[in-house]
Write a protein that holds these residues in place. Sequence first.
Motif, PDB file in Angstrom:
ATOM      1  N   UNK A 173      40.019  10.728   3.920  1.00  0.00           N
ATOM      2  CA  UNK A 173      40.227  10.408   5.102  1.00  0.00           C
ATOM      3  C   UNK A 173      41.181  11.444   6.063  1.00  0.00           C
ATOM      4  N   UNK A 174      40.614  12.522   5.517  1.00  0.00           N
ATOM      5  CA  UNK A 174      41.562  13.642   6.096  1.00  0.00           C
ATOM      6  C   UNK A 174      41.150  13.979   7.719  1.00  0.00           C
ATOM      7  N   UNK A 175      41.899  14.536   8.593  1.00  0.00           N
ATOM      8  CA  UNK A 175      41.655  14.920   9.835  1.00  0.00           C
ATOM      9  C   UNK A 175      41.818  13.466  10.756  1.00  0.00           C
ATOM     10  N   UNK A 176      41.295  13.542  11.946  1.00  0.00           N
ATOM     11  CA  UNK A 176      41.463  12.529  12.975  1.00  0.00           C
ATOM     12  C   UNK A 176      40.101  11.799  13.079  1.00  0.00           C
ATOM     13  N   UNK A 177      40.418  10.644  13.455  1.00  0.00           N
ATOM     14  CA  UNK A 177      39.124   9.463  13.781  1.00  0.00           C
ATOM     15  C   UNK A 177      39.744   8.870  14.801  1.00  0.00           C
ATOM     16  N   UNK A 178      38.949   8.778  15.914  1.00  0.00           N
ATOM     17  CA  UNK A 178      38.981   7.646  17.153  1.00  0.00           C
ATOM     18  C   UNK A 178      37.867   6.885  17.276  1.00  0.00           C
ATOM     19  N   UNK A 179      37.891   5.574  17.337  1.00  0.00           N
ATOM     20  CA  UNK A 179      36.732   4.640  17.559  1.00  0.00           C
ATOM     21  C   UNK A 179      37.140   3.689  18.591  1.00  0.00           C
ATOM     22  N   UNK A 192      42.639   4.451  15.916  1.00  0.00           N
ATOM     23  CA  UNK A 192      43.133   5.589  15.910  1.00  0.00           C
ATOM     24  C   UNK A 192      43.504   6.042  14.196  1.00  0.00           C
ATOM     25  N   UNK A 193      43.028   7.224  13.831  1.00  0.00           N
ATOM     26  CA  UNK A 193      43.521   7.355  12.228  1.00  0.00           C
ATOM     27  C   UNK A 193      43.891   8.873  12.309  1.00  0.00           C
ATOM     28  N   UNK A 194      44.853   9.452  11.580  1.00  0.00           N
ATOM     29  CA  UNK A 194      45.156  10.644  11.021  1.00  0.00           C
ATOM     30  C   UNK A 194      45.318  10.676   9.723  1.00  0.00           C
ATOM     31  N   UNK A 677      29.469   1.622  20.982  1.00  0.00           N
ATOM     32  CA  UNK A 677      30.650   1.997  19.979  1.00  0.00           C
ATOM     33  C   UNK A 677      30.437   3.695  20.038  1.00  0.00           C
ATOM     34  N   UNK A 678      31.763   4.127  20.171  1.00  0.00           N
ATOM     35  CA  UNK A 678      31.797   5.597  19.981  1.00  0.00           C
ATOM     36  C   UNK A 678      32.742   6.036  18.805  1.00  0.00           C
ATOM     37  N   UNK A 679      32.264   6.939  18.025  1.00  0.00           N
ATOM     38  CA  UNK A 679      33.150   7.373  17.087  1.00  0.00           C
ATOM     39  C   UNK A 679      33.201   8.995  16.853  1.00  0.00           C
ATOM     40  N   UNK A 680      34.617   9.219  16.993  1.00  0.00           N
ATOM     41  CA  UNK A 680      34.796  10.866  17.021  1.00  0.00           C
ATOM     42  C   UNK A 680      35.721  11.368  15.900  1.00  0.00           C
ATOM     43  N   UNK A 681      35.288  12.134  15.309  1.00  0.00           N
ATOM     44  CA  UNK A 681      36.050  12.542  14.164  1.00  0.00           C
ATOM     45  C   UNK A 681      36.584  14.121  14.573  1.00  0.00           C
ATOM     46  N   UNK A 682      37.933  14.448  14.288  1.00  0.00           N
ATOM     47  CA  UNK A 682      38.436  15.787  14.761  1.00  0.00           C
ATOM     48  C   UNK A 682      39.371  16.253  13.770  1.00  0.00           C
TER      49      UNK A 682
END
Length: 682
Positions: A173-179, A192-194, A677-682
């Motif tokens: 689960x590396x990087x960023x995640x926004x849901x 939010x996850x980092x 739903x919107x899911x963005x990985x960064x």
Amino acid sequence: MSPSFPLHRVAVAVALAGCTYASQAVAAETADLSLEDLLKTEITTVSRKPESLQTTAAAAFVITREDIERSGAQHIPDALRLAPGISVARIANNRWAVTARGFNGRFANKLLVLIDGRSIYSPLFSGVLWEVEDTLLEDVERIEVIRGPGASLWGANAVNGVINIITRKARDTQGGLAVAVAGTQDNAFGALRHGGDTADGHYRVWVKGARHGKSVDADGADGNDDSRFARAGFRRDWSLAAGRRLNLSAEVYDGSTGDRWDLADVTSPTGANPQGVTQAVHGGHLMGRHEWAHEDGSESALQAYLEHGLLEVSQALRQKRTTLDVDFQRRTRLGDRHDLVWGVGYRHSQDDIATQGIFSILPASRGFSLVSAFVQDEIALPAFDLRVILGARLEKNSYTGWEPQPNARLVWTPTPTQSIWSALSRAARTPSRAENDAQIDLGVVPAAPPAVPLPVLLRNLATTAGALDAETVNTLEFGYRHQLGPKLSLDLAAFRSEYNGLRSGRFVSQSVVIAPVPYVLQEITPNNGMAARTHGLEFSVDWQPADWWRIQGNYSRIDIEGRAITGDPLNAVDAANLGGTTPSHQVSLRSAMTFSGRRQWDVWLRHTGSLASINAFGVPVPIDDFHELDMRFAWRPTPALELSIVGQNLLKARHAEFRPDFVPAQSLQVERSVYLKAKYQF
């Protein structure tokens, strides 16, 4: 379109159109996990060690991360509908009833649920408070669902099954995640996850918030079941010298949910006084796990967690609880044939409870301790393609003392693609704090002269110490798995269970009370006054007609026959009601299509049988059978961004799935809903 035009016809037409569109797609994308890979998946819950799903000697099912995402589930109970043999009923927007192989209820008490091996079983009422227990679903690696007793390894309360929700390693689960989610029922949801790495491992931190709207009753009036929750957590994984592994995780949460109780009131003509209540919860846990290997090739694991929480129901009860749990296990091989796993455990849970209104729980503070030891030996007989598994767990608890829970299993693998297994197990469920110590006003039978000249208040009394025994079950199971090819597999399990000492109640003293109005007080004491017999089967099939298309079907059938052990009429009523707690049959059919490399189309059709239950007064409160359709369409405009629209329960405007069964409460229905739903990985 006319308002009366049936929306379910539109839903089915759109689903068929999606199938046609997918079949015409030129570019296709293979599913994340092929059928062959899924059958090779290693699961750990059955034997507390990694083993292949294809050859495990239990009725096991794995809900993968991809399954959860593509189902459109936003809550753990909704995701559990994916598994055969699991009955999930939504009582309200913030409450569920979940069980395996019968005996469902608000606090279904025969299913042990774990998150990464941490028990979330409530010592207060038994069962799981599903509105409290949650996590970030994007962090769930898989859910291992084991139907049938698992007490020989996991202990008391693993009577009809074990569910282990396993989260992903921090390195995954590396990087960023926004849901972000917005919809008609799940009004607002965000997370939010980092995740990052260090010289000796990886970590992640996350935060999640959600607000859910109100559902409606049978007349379309709003219920009092809106809710809000916020939670945050972290996980830290270390890779240490000599192959040792260490992880530390924690979570904190805060939330509130609403309900409406029909409180017992002898002065009311209906016998009840509807009153809104609020349930507030706060708490958290800290858990660590250390795994290491020995020079002789054996492996050890030590896990411990500390948990503290506050549960407060307005005008009813306030509970503070602190739990410490320590668990050690070791796996070693003895020669070429024996694979031995053994372990010991200790748990202590201390509560502090204040009550008012219809509740009284005394003493106000009580500690519960559990000491356990288990051993299981897997004996390989390669000349016969057999494995024999013998094990037992011995526990001592503060309520019923020593509880032995043995287990014997046999699995035959005549070919690499077939396995036939059987199991004979014993399990026990220990009484809860409320069953032992709670006095509750259950309800009032209104006066109806001349048959009932005065109102009758039904009051459940606390037991004396040691009055309740553990409930026990003996279960015989058979199963068959066959991978018919790289694109088709089936799994069949059949079972028969005999239950003894099931929790019920008996009528005791009856007296006339003058104030505030004349009424009859009918006292009830808990007892182990019921027995039951169940039998059934569970079937699942997994088919990939094309690389881009997967079809999964499940069917479950169960028959429950309850009987009273005593001649008390209350035992007879409770026994007759057992068959109405769980639908006799359930059907699930899912289609998952991935095409053009960037789009997904998922269709999920479900059918659930009726419930012919009766309430505490002997009045029928049936739930009709229902069939429903969920659909999901997802699109990835870029590799980092996924947009999806999900429709749930599309065939009807609303339907009932369960009746409140703990205290008389507002009966609510599940509505048709849609969310984006919107899911963005960064």
